[in-house]
Design an enzyme around this catalytic site. Structure first.
Site, PDB file in Angstrom:
ATOM      1  N   PHE A  14       6.027   5.061   9.543  1.00  0.00           N
ATOM      2  CA  PHE A  14       5.059   4.074  10.011  1.00  0.00           C
ATOM      3  C   PHE A  14       5.461   3.664  11.420  1.00  0.00           C
ATOM      4  CE2 PHE A  14       3.713   1.964   5.732  1.00  0.00           C
ATOM      5  CZ  PHE A  14       3.154   3.155   5.338  1.00  0.00           C
ATOM      6  N   LYS A  59      10.736  16.784  -0.937  1.00  0.00           N
ATOM      7  CA  LYS A  59      10.368  15.498  -1.548  1.00  0.00           C
ATOM      8  C   LYS A  59       9.929  15.632  -3.010  1.00  0.00           C
ATOM      9  CE  LYS A  59      10.001  12.626   2.467  1.00  0.00           C
ATOM     10  NZ  LYS A  59      10.369  13.535   3.573  1.00  0.00           N
ATOM     11  N   GLU A  86       1.558  17.033  10.365  1.00  0.00           N
ATOM     12  CA  GLU A  86       2.830  17.742  10.546  1.00  0.00           C
ATOM     13  C   GLU A  86       2.585  19.250  10.643  1.00  0.00           C
ATOM     14  OE1 GLU A  86       5.767  17.135   7.466  1.00  0.00           O
ATOM     15  OE2 GLU A  86       7.369  17.991   8.718  1.00  0.00           O
ATOM     16  N   HIS A 111       9.952  10.407  -2.142  1.00  0.00           N
ATOM     17  CA  HIS A 111      10.156   9.996  -0.753  1.00  0.00           C
ATOM     18  C   HIS A 111      11.087   8.781  -0.762  1.00  0.00           C
ATOM     19  CE1 HIS A 111       9.856   9.052   3.315  1.00  0.00           C
ATOM     20  NE2 HIS A 111       8.563   8.851   3.455  1.00  0.00           N
ATOM     21  N   THR A 126       1.032  13.314   1.483  1.00  0.00           N
ATOM     22  CA  THR A 126      -0.191  12.556   1.730  1.00  0.00           C
ATOM     23  C   THR A 126      -1.116  13.484   2.509  1.00  0.00           C
ATOM     24  OG1 THR A 126       0.547  11.642   3.856  1.00  0.00           O
ATOM     25  CG2 THR A 126       1.017  10.347   1.879  1.00  0.00           C
ATOM     26  N   PRO A 127      -2.437  13.335   2.305  1.00  0.00           N
ATOM     27  CA  PRO A 127      -3.369  14.203   3.041  1.00  0.00           C
ATOM     28  C   PRO A 127      -3.105  14.132   4.547  1.00  0.00           C
ATOM     29  CG  PRO A 127      -4.525  13.005   1.308  1.00  0.00           C
ATOM     30  CD  PRO A 127      -3.119  12.465   1.328  1.00  0.00           C
ATOM     31  N   CYS A 167      10.211   5.229   7.646  1.00  0.00           N
ATOM     32  CA  CYS A 167      10.645   6.459   6.972  1.00  0.00           C
ATOM     33  C   CYS A 167      11.419   7.420   7.860  1.00  0.00           C
ATOM     34  CB  CYS A 167       9.426   7.152   6.375  1.00  0.00           C
ATOM     35  SG  CYS A 167       8.509   6.026   5.323  1.00  0.00           S
ATOM     36  N   HIS A 191       8.962  16.988   6.766  1.00  0.00           N
ATOM     37  CA  HIS A 191       8.816  15.623   6.252  1.00  0.00           C
ATOM     38  C   HIS A 191       7.976  15.705   4.972  1.00  0.00           C
ATOM     39  CE1 HIS A 191       8.798  11.323   6.272  1.00  0.00           C
ATOM     40  NE2 HIS A 191       7.509  11.227   6.437  1.00  0.00           N
ATOM     41  N   THR A 251      -0.002   3.084  10.781  1.00  0.00           N
ATOM     42  CA  THR A 251       0.467   3.840   9.618  1.00  0.00           C
ATOM     43  C   THR A 251       0.023   5.298   9.596  1.00  0.00           C
ATOM     44  OG1 THR A 251      -1.438   3.033   8.375  1.00  0.00           O
ATOM     45  CG2 THR A 251       0.631   1.852   8.073  1.00  0.00           C
TER      46      THR A 251
END
Lengths: 398, 354
Positions: free
Chosen positions: A386, A323, A304, A328, A297-298, A160, A293, A260
């Site tokens: 990832f 996003k 970040e 994404h 996601t949790p 990503c 970014h 990941t």
């Protein structure tokens, strides 16, 4: 601040629009491009929201004027579509009058056709022309060929963060004097492979994504492509080019934490932002807006968020994740968000972080939720992937 | 900005076994359509749990990277840059097959997680705890040379002092079966070498090659990499201007090139390009390596390994000679490596003794 590399063209196709102007209008209107998948059948159809471009491959192929039969995959079609726009904006009539390169990026490459026709390859030659369209590099070759570029052409694939790294490599090639001009960006089409992959990781939200929200449930995938034309300041000046923005900073670091997941304290993200500030010869106080970014996601948003707090301390600039507009878009995300960062500088706007409602408990961080008009000088854009790949870019007002 | 960089350590897992002094003298010419790498025991290098979970590409990469760093006595590089044409296709294949077989149900994430192209570079970074610059290039036959170019940029600009550079491609049953069906790989029952090749397609293989590259010359230095050039597509006659341009940029008269390492692979169309370059460099001794490495996107890294060996040892193992042209040379200073695949992804690499 250093002089930076001039951005003289940009092109984009995403679920919110087929042009830079349409993307800008969607941001101004706060209109997201998320919907149910319609381009291919999948069991996940009613379970996920995606930023899908509602144009068939045939339509895309017609629009860019390809003759049939060809072996352009959807990733390649989207890439060629967006890159052509970038060249038009940069008034590149002769692509080879200067030393011109293409640094593209993709994560799925031709997987969309492999997953469709792969089961026939061993029994029938009918779709064999797509076998060589599978590797990631094939999309870049076809895009370069379509644009008429004869020169340095290569592809980055760091999940990503791919497009951010392609942009960074392009800028470094120009700074080193190896290229005068380079088209940089990324492209990724939605595929069963990726939606099922992210689904198996249980990081897809069944609702519209809510970056940086306490109740965020995961990400929405999207597809798209975006490219920038980068030129050395001298080349841009000599040709009297209209400069859209300058790419002044870039940083790449590895989180070295997990294949990941992102680390608790966002070490990779912190290092990438720190390096980007150093290359731009700016301090964190100079950043007016962060295009995060922010996948929703949790794990990402917390990591970040921590990294941003470490960089900006008590002076957190306005920030948002775009996003929720596009989904994404994986290897294209860094390029799509580079276009949004440049639009923010040009238009003096901070795009809203849609669907944000409740702040995270762990952090004192609230994204910009409404469109804000404000003059901006420097915008930082984050892309993480990832493999711990973290990259940050800084764009500065022309 | 021009500044040579030094190859200070090499590591590899190839069809000819792992990197060692005797790799060329003990080498066997490949004559199968597909030849697997001769893998080392990974015990002690990778944990037993991970050995079971990791694809051959990840394992080969980790092993080769470690070998290269050990040889260079380098514990922590500033950056990791890799190239791979097809990435982690063993895991991609696995995930795709379960997608087909189970109709999008009962999928587990492990193979998806490991299927991204940057997995090898990421796993090495994880093992070393290397938080520096980390990028993976995926562009057919110049995947490795793109990583090499990035390495040059990092070292020449001063962004890094030491870079771990690598190329990895693995055999994945389904992907290779597709390449075979498409005519890229020779039919399963053929028994031909690069020299005796008559049927369509090429002998394919797999491998990982890593190099510890530094700004400074060290006791373990093999050679210096001076420059690399990439070009997306060329017709055979256009190779002349590509070569001349590269030589001119590097102030290198063609007479000063002692050897040219060519990617002859037994495909008639492909070999026309190599013959053209060979013809333009009549005083250079032509060497080849794909009869030992097999074809795969990052196999040209084997060519760099050949160059490094010749320049350090000042001798050419006989198995590498393309023809009977008897070289009277006793010193080897400048070597050029030329690679391409099906008229695309051309690269020239200039390596010199140090």
């Amino acid at each position: 601040m250093n002089g930076g590399v001039a951005v003289t063209g940009m092109g984009i196709i995403s679920s919110v629009g087929d042009t830079v102007e349409e993307n800008l209008q969607a941001i101004l209107a706060g209109k997201n491009g998320l919907s149910r998948i319609a381009n291919f059948p999948t069991r996940l159809q009613e379970h996920i929201w995606v930023g899908e471009i509602k144009r068939s491959n045939e339509e895309l192929s017609d629009t860019i004027g390809l003759s049939l039969p060809h072996s352009f995959t959807r990733t390649t079609l989207l890439g060629a579509y967006a890159a052509r726009q970038a060249l038009e904006v940069a008034h590149m009539e002769d692509v080879n009058d200067l030393r011109t390169g293409l640094i593209s990026s993709t994560s799925v490459g031709g997987m969309d056709y492999t997953e469709r026709y792969g089961p026939t390859y061993l029994t029938s030659p009918e779709w064999h022309r797509y076998i060589s369209a599978h590797p990631a590099g094939d999309s870049s070759h076809k895009i370069a060929h379509y644009l008429g570029i004869k020169g340095m052409v290569t592809t980055v694939s760091t999940a990503c963060s791919s497009a951010a790294n392609a942009i960074m490599t392009g800028a470094r090639l120009i700074r080193s004097g190896r290229l005068d001009r380079v088209i940089v960006g990324g492209t990724d089409a939605l595929s069963k492979f990726t939606i099922n992959g992210f689904h198996s990781l249980m990081i897809l939200s069944d609702a519209l994504c809510k970056p940086f929200d306490k109740h965020r449930k995961g990400l929405n995938l999207g597809e798209g492509a975006a490219y920038l034309v980068l030129e050395s300041e001298d080349a841009a000046k000599q040709q009297g080019k209209n400069v859209l923005a300058y790419l002044t900073g870039y940083g790449n670091a590895n989180d070295a934490f997990h294949q990941t997941a992102s680390s608790e304290n966002g070490e990779g993200a912190f290092l990438a932002m720190q390096k980007a500030l150093a290359t731009a010869q700016l301090t964190s106080q100079n950043i007016d807006y962060v295009n995060a970014h922010g996948t929703a996601t949790p794990n990402n948003d917390l990591s970040e968020g921590r990294a941003m707090q470490r960089i900006f301390k008590d002076n957190m600039p306005l920030f948002s994740s775009t996003k929720p507009f596009t989904g994404h878009t994986l290897a294209a995300a860094g390029a799509i968000e580079a276009v949004y960062s440049i639009l923010a500088l040009q238009q003096g706007i901070v795009p809203p972080n849609l669907h944000f409602d409740t702040p995270m408990e762990e952090l004192d961080l609230i994204p910009q939720t409404a469109l804000q008009h404000q003059s901006l000088s420097h915008v930082l854009s984050n892309s993480f992937g990832f493999g711990g790949n973290c990259s940050s870019l800084i764009f500065s007002k022309a | 900005m021009k500044r040579s960089v030094f190859i200070n350590g090499i590591g590899a897992v190839t069809t000819q076994g792992v990197w060692r002094q005797e790799i060329f003298s003990e080498a066997q010419v490949l004559d199968h359509a597909i030849t697997s790498a001769n893998q080392p025991a990974y015990k002690g290098v990778i944990s037993p749990v991970a050995i079971r979970r990791m694809s051959s590409g990840i394992k080969m990469g980790i092993y080769a990277a470690r070998q290269a760093l050990e040889e260079a006595v380098m514990s922590m590089p500033d950056a990791i840059v890799t190239g791979t044409g097809l990435g982690c296709s063993e895991d991609s294949d696995k995930f795709l097959r379960s997608l087909w077989e189970n109709d999008e149900q009962f999928l587990t994430p492990t193979s998806f997680i490991q299927s991204t192209h940057n997995t090898v570079a990421a796993q090495i970074a994880l093992q070393l705890q290397c938080k520096g610059y980390n990028v993976t290039y995926v562009n057919g036959a110049i995947s490795f040379e793109s990583a090499l170019l990035d390495t040059l940029l990092l070292l020449q600009s001063g962004e890094a002092k030491n870079v771990l550079l690598g190329g990895v491609d693995e055999i994945a049953q389904q992907t290779y079966a597709f390449l075979q069906a498409g005519g890229y790989i020779k039919a399963a029952d053929t028994c031909e070498t690069v020299k005796t090749s008559a049927s369509p397609g090429v002998n394919y293989a797999e491998g990982a090659h890593f190099f510890s590259i530094g700004r400074d010359k060290t006791a373990s230095s093999y050679a210096q990499v001076v420059d690399v050039a990439l070009k997306n597509e060329l017709e055979v006659p256009e190779t002349a201007s590509f070569l001349q341009g590269f030589l001119a940029t590097n102030d290198l008269p063609s007479s000063a090139i002692d050897a040219v390492i060519l990617g002859y692979n037994g495909d008639k169309q492909d070999d026309l390009f190599y013959a053209a370059i060979q013809h333009m460099l009549p005083s250079a001794v032509p060497l080849y390596y794909k009869h030992l490495s097999g074809q795969f996107d990052s196999c040209s890294a084997f060519g760099l390994m050949v160059a490094a060996f010749v320049l350090k040892q000042q001798t050419v193992p006989p198995i590498l000679h393309w023809n009977e042209k008897n070289p009277s040379k006793t010193t080897w200073k400048n070597i050029l490596i030329y690679s391409q695949y099906k008229g695309k992804d051309h690269s020239l690499v200039f390596v010199s003794a140090c």
